[in-house]
Design a protein around this motif. Structure first.
Motif, PDB file in Angstrom:
ATOM      1  N   ASP A  93       0.863  -1.183   0.000  1.00  0.00           N
ATOM      2  CA  ASP A  93       0.000   0.000   0.000  1.00  0.00           C
ATOM      3  C   ASP A  93       0.900   1.234   0.000  1.00  0.00           C
ATOM      4  O   ASP A  93       1.223   1.781   1.049  1.00  0.00           O
ATOM      5  N   VAL A  94       1.331   1.670  -1.196  1.00  0.00           N
ATOM      6  CA  VAL A  94       2.324   2.739  -1.318  1.00  0.00           C
ATOM      7  C   VAL A  94       1.735   4.078  -1.759  1.00  0.00           C
ATOM      8  O   VAL A  94       2.408   5.095  -1.685  1.00  0.00           O
ATOM      9  N   LEU A  95       0.510   4.087  -2.213  1.00  0.00           N
ATOM     10  CA  LEU A  95      -0.090   5.320  -2.731  1.00  0.00           C
ATOM     11  C   LEU A  95      -0.883   6.045  -1.656  1.00  0.00           C
ATOM     12  O   LEU A  95      -1.239   5.472  -0.630  1.00  0.00           O
ATOM     13  N   ALA A  96      -1.160   7.300  -1.922  1.00  0.00           N
ATOM     14  CA  ALA A  96      -1.915   8.123  -0.972  1.00  0.00           C
ATOM     15  C   ALA A  96      -3.255   7.457  -0.665  1.00  0.00           C
ATOM     16  O   ALA A  96      -3.928   6.961  -1.576  1.00  0.00           O
ATOM     17  N   PRO A  97      -3.643   7.462   0.601  1.00  0.00           N
ATOM     18  CA  PRO A  97      -4.896   6.796   0.977  1.00  0.00           C
ATOM     19  C   PRO A  97      -6.144   7.422   0.352  1.00  0.00           C
ATOM     20  O   PRO A  97      -7.159   6.756   0.205  1.00  0.00           O
ATOM     21  N   ASP A  98      -6.057   8.686  -0.064  1.00  0.00           N
ATOM     22  CA  ASP A  98      -7.220   9.329  -0.670  1.00  0.00           C
ATOM     23  C   ASP A  98      -7.286   9.153  -2.188  1.00  0.00           C
ATOM     24  O   ASP A  98      -8.221   9.614  -2.826  1.00  0.00           O
ATOM     25  N   LEU A  99      -6.305   8.457  -2.765  1.00  0.00           N
ATOM     26  CA  LEU A  99      -6.310   8.201  -4.206  1.00  0.00           C
ATOM     27  C   LEU A  99      -7.430   7.216  -4.534  1.00  0.00           C
ATOM     28  O   LEU A  99      -7.568   6.184  -3.884  1.00  0.00           O
ATOM     29  N   GLU A 100      -8.241   7.552  -5.533  1.00  0.00           N
ATOM     30  CA  GLU A 100      -9.349   6.675  -5.913  1.00  0.00           C
ATOM     31  C   GLU A 100      -8.813   5.396  -6.549  1.00  0.00           C
ATOM     32  O   GLU A 100      -8.035   5.445  -7.508  1.00  0.00           O
ATOM     33  N   VAL A 101      -9.230   4.275  -5.992  1.00  0.00           N
ATOM     34  CA  VAL A 101      -8.826   2.971  -6.507  1.00  0.00           C
ATOM     35  C   VAL A 101     -10.068   2.125  -6.749  1.00  0.00           C
ATOM     36  O   VAL A 101     -11.135   2.387  -6.192  1.00  0.00           O
ATOM     37  N   LEU A 102      -9.899   1.125  -7.590  1.00  0.00           N
ATOM     38  CA  LEU A 102     -10.991   0.213  -7.928  1.00  0.00           C
ATOM     39  C   LEU A 102     -10.545  -1.209  -7.633  1.00  0.00           C
ATOM     40  O   LEU A 102      -9.393  -1.577  -7.927  1.00  0.00           O
ATOM     41  N   ASN A 103     -11.460  -2.016  -7.091  1.00  0.00           N
ATOM     42  CA  ASN A 103     -11.110  -3.426  -6.925  1.00  0.00           C
ATOM     43  C   ASN A 103     -11.186  -4.097  -8.302  1.00  0.00           C
ATOM     44  O   ASN A 103     -11.660  -3.501  -9.271  1.00  0.00           O
ATOM     45  N   LEU A 104     -10.698  -5.311  -8.394  1.00  0.00           N
ATOM     46  CA  LEU A 104     -10.590  -5.948  -9.711  1.00  0.00           C
ATOM     47  C   LEU A 104     -11.937  -6.175 -10.404  1.00  0.00           C
ATOM     48  O   LEU A 104     -12.024  -5.960 -11.627  1.00  0.00           O
ATOM     49  N   PRO A 105     -13.004  -6.559  -9.692  1.00  0.00           N
ATOM     50  CA  PRO A 105     -14.297  -6.648 -10.385  1.00  0.00           C
ATOM     51  C   PRO A 105     -14.754  -5.296 -10.950  1.00  0.00           C
ATOM     52  O   PRO A 105     -15.342  -5.243 -12.032  1.00  0.00           O
ATOM     53  N   GLU A 106     -14.470  -4.201 -10.249  1.00  0.00           N
ATOM     54  CA  GLU A 106     -14.829  -2.872 -10.761  1.00  0.00           C
ATOM     55  C   GLU A 106     -14.005  -2.525 -11.998  1.00  0.00           C
ATOM     56  O   GLU A 106     -14.528  -1.938 -12.952  1.00  0.00           O
ATOM     57  N   VAL A 107     -12.724  -2.896 -11.996  1.00  0.00           N
ATOM     58  CA  VAL A 107     -11.873  -2.671 -13.169  1.00  0.00           C
ATOM     59  C   VAL A 107     -12.435  -3.448 -14.353  1.00  0.00           C
ATOM     60  O   VAL A 107     -12.570  -2.919 -15.459  1.00  0.00           O
ATOM     61  N   ALA A 108     -12.782  -4.704 -14.113  1.00  0.00           N
ATOM     62  CA  ALA A 108     -13.333  -5.544 -15.172  1.00  0.00           C
ATOM     63  C   ALA A 108     -14.606  -4.933 -15.754  1.00  0.00           C
ATOM     64  O   ALA A 108     -14.780  -4.887 -16.977  1.00  0.00           O
ATOM     65  N   GLU A 109     -15.451  -4.430 -14.873  1.00  0.00           N
ATOM     66  CA  GLU A 109     -16.703  -3.813 -15.331  1.00  0.00           C
ATOM     67  C   GLU A 109     -16.425  -2.583 -16.187  1.00  0.00           C
ATOM     68  O   GLU A 109     -17.010  -2.409 -17.256  1.00  0.00           O
ATOM     69  N   ARG A 110     -15.512  -1.731 -15.737  1.00  0.00           N
ATOM     70  CA  ARG A 110     -15.196  -0.502 -16.495  1.00  0.00           C
ATOM     71  C   ARG A 110     -14.582  -0.815 -17.852  1.00  0.00           C
ATOM     72  O   ARG A 110     -14.797  -0.090 -18.814  1.00  0.00           O
ATOM     73  N   LEU A 111     -13.789  -1.891 -17.904  1.00  0.00           N
ATOM     74  CA  LEU A 111     -13.138  -2.253 -19.164  1.00  0.00           C
ATOM     75  C   LEU A 111     -14.013  -3.149 -20.038  1.00  0.00           C
ATOM     76  O   LEU A 111     -13.674  -3.404 -21.190  1.00  0.00           O
ATOM     77  N   GLY A 112     -15.093  -3.653 -19.477  1.00  0.00           N
ATOM     78  CA  GLY A 112     -15.959  -4.559 -20.230  1.00  0.00           C
ATOM     79  C   GLY A 112     -15.304  -5.903 -20.475  1.00  0.00           C
ATOM     80  O   GLY A 112     -15.499  -6.518 -21.524  1.00  0.00           O
ATOM     81  N   LEU A 113     -14.533  -6.359 -19.481  1.00  0.00           N
ATOM     82  CA  LEU A 113     -13.792  -7.616 -19.595  1.00  0.00           C
ATOM     83  C   LEU A 113     -14.142  -8.528 -18.430  1.00  0.00           C
ATOM     84  O   LEU A 113     -14.556  -8.055 -17.369  1.00  0.00           O
ATOM     85  N   PRO A 114     -13.932  -9.833 -18.601  1.00  0.00           N
ATOM     86  CA  PRO A 114     -14.066 -10.710 -17.432  1.00  0.00           C
ATOM     87  C   PRO A 114     -12.914 -10.443 -16.455  1.00  0.00           C
ATOM     88  O   PRO A 114     -11.826 -10.011 -16.866  1.00  0.00           O
ATOM     89  N   VAL A 115     -13.150 -10.679 -15.181  1.00  0.00           N
ATOM     90  CA  VAL A 115     -12.129 -10.401 -14.167  1.00  0.00           C
ATOM     91  C   VAL A 115     -10.865 -11.225 -14.409  1.00  0.00           C
ATOM     92  O   VAL A 115      -9.756 -10.779 -14.096  1.00  0.00           O
ATOM     93  N   THR A 116     -11.004 -12.403 -15.014  1.00  0.00           N
ATOM     94  CA  THR A 116      -9.818 -13.211 -15.306  1.00  0.00           C
ATOM     95  C   THR A 116      -8.912 -12.513 -16.319  1.00  0.00           C
ATOM     96  O   THR A 116      -7.694 -12.659 -16.272  1.00  0.00           O
ATOM     97  N   ARG A 117      -9.488 -11.745 -17.211  1.00  0.00           N
ATOM     98  CA  ARG A 117      -8.687 -10.978 -18.181  1.00  0.00           C
ATOM     99  C   ARG A 117      -7.949  -9.841 -17.473  1.00  0.00           C
ATOM    100  O   ARG A 117      -6.821  -9.517 -17.826  1.00  0.00           O
ATOM    101  N   VAL A 118      -8.562  -9.234 -16.463  1.00  0.00           N
ATOM    102  CA  VAL A 118      -7.886  -8.204 -15.662  1.00  0.00           C
ATOM    103  C   VAL A 118      -6.704  -8.833 -14.939  1.00  0.00           C
ATOM    104  O   VAL A 118      -5.612  -8.244 -14.887  1.00  0.00           O
ATOM    105  N   HIS A 119      -6.892 -10.043 -14.405  1.00  0.00           N
ATOM    106  CA  HIS A 119      -5.770 -10.758 -13.774  1.00  0.00           C
ATOM    107  C   HIS A 119      -4.625 -10.914 -14.762  1.00  0.00           C
ATOM    108  O   HIS A 119      -3.451 -10.715 -14.410  1.00  0.00           O
TER     109      HIS A 119
END
Length: 121
Positions: free
Chosen positions: A9-35
Motif C-alpha cells: 500500500d504505497v499510494l496516498a490513501p485518498d487516491l481513488e482505486v478500484l477493486n478488480l471486479p470494478e476494473v473488469a466492469e469498467r473495461l468490459g472484460l471478465p475479471v480473469t482478463r484483468v488478472h
C-alpha cells in the motif's frame, strides 16, 4: 497459474482505486482478463487492506490509458519494482507539470516514456 504481482500500500490513501471486479466492469472484460493484464504488466495493482486495487487513473474511456503499458515495461526493464513504478507515476514533477500518470492521460506519453527511459541510465 502465476500469482498476480502487487505493490504494498504505497499510494496516498485518498487516491481513488478500484477493486478488480470494478476494473473488469469498467473495461468490459471478465475479471480473469484483468488478472492477465496485471500478470502481463499492462496494469499495476497494490494491496490495500488485503484487497487488490488498481488506481482509477489507469483507466480511460475504452481501456487502459494509452502509453501506460509501455511505460511500465520500460521501467520494469530498468529494474524498477512495482512499488517504485507506482510511486513514480503518482509523484509530482514540476517540469511536466503534474504527475507522470496525469501526463499520460493528457496525451504527453512521449515525454513520460522518454523520462522513464532516462531513469534506467
Amino acid at each position: 497459474m502465476s500469482a498476480i504481482p502487487a505493490a504494498a500500500d504505497v499510494l496516498a490513501p485518498d487516491l481513488e482505486v478500484l477493486n478488480l471486479p470494478e476494473v473488469a466492469e469498467r473495461l468490459g472484460l471478465p475479471v480473469t482478463r484483468v488478472h492477465q493484464l496485471l500478470r502481463d504488466g499492462q496494469l499495476l495493482a497494490e494491496r490495500r487492506d488485503g484487497v487488490l486495487v488498481v488506481p482509477s487513473q489507469f483507466l480511460a474511456a475504452g481501456g487502459v490509458v494509452k502509453g501506460l503499458p509501455g511505460t511500465i515495461t520500460v521501467l520494469r526493464d530498468s529494474g524498477y519494482s512495482t512499488d517504485e513504478i507506482l510511486r513514480w507515476l503518482f509523484t509530482d514533477d514540476e517540469t511536466l507539470p503534474g504527475t507522470p500518470i496525469e501526463a499520460l492521460r493528457g496525451d504527453r506519453g512521449r515525454e513520460v516514456k522518454r523520462r522513464a527511459q532516462s531513469m534506467g541510465f
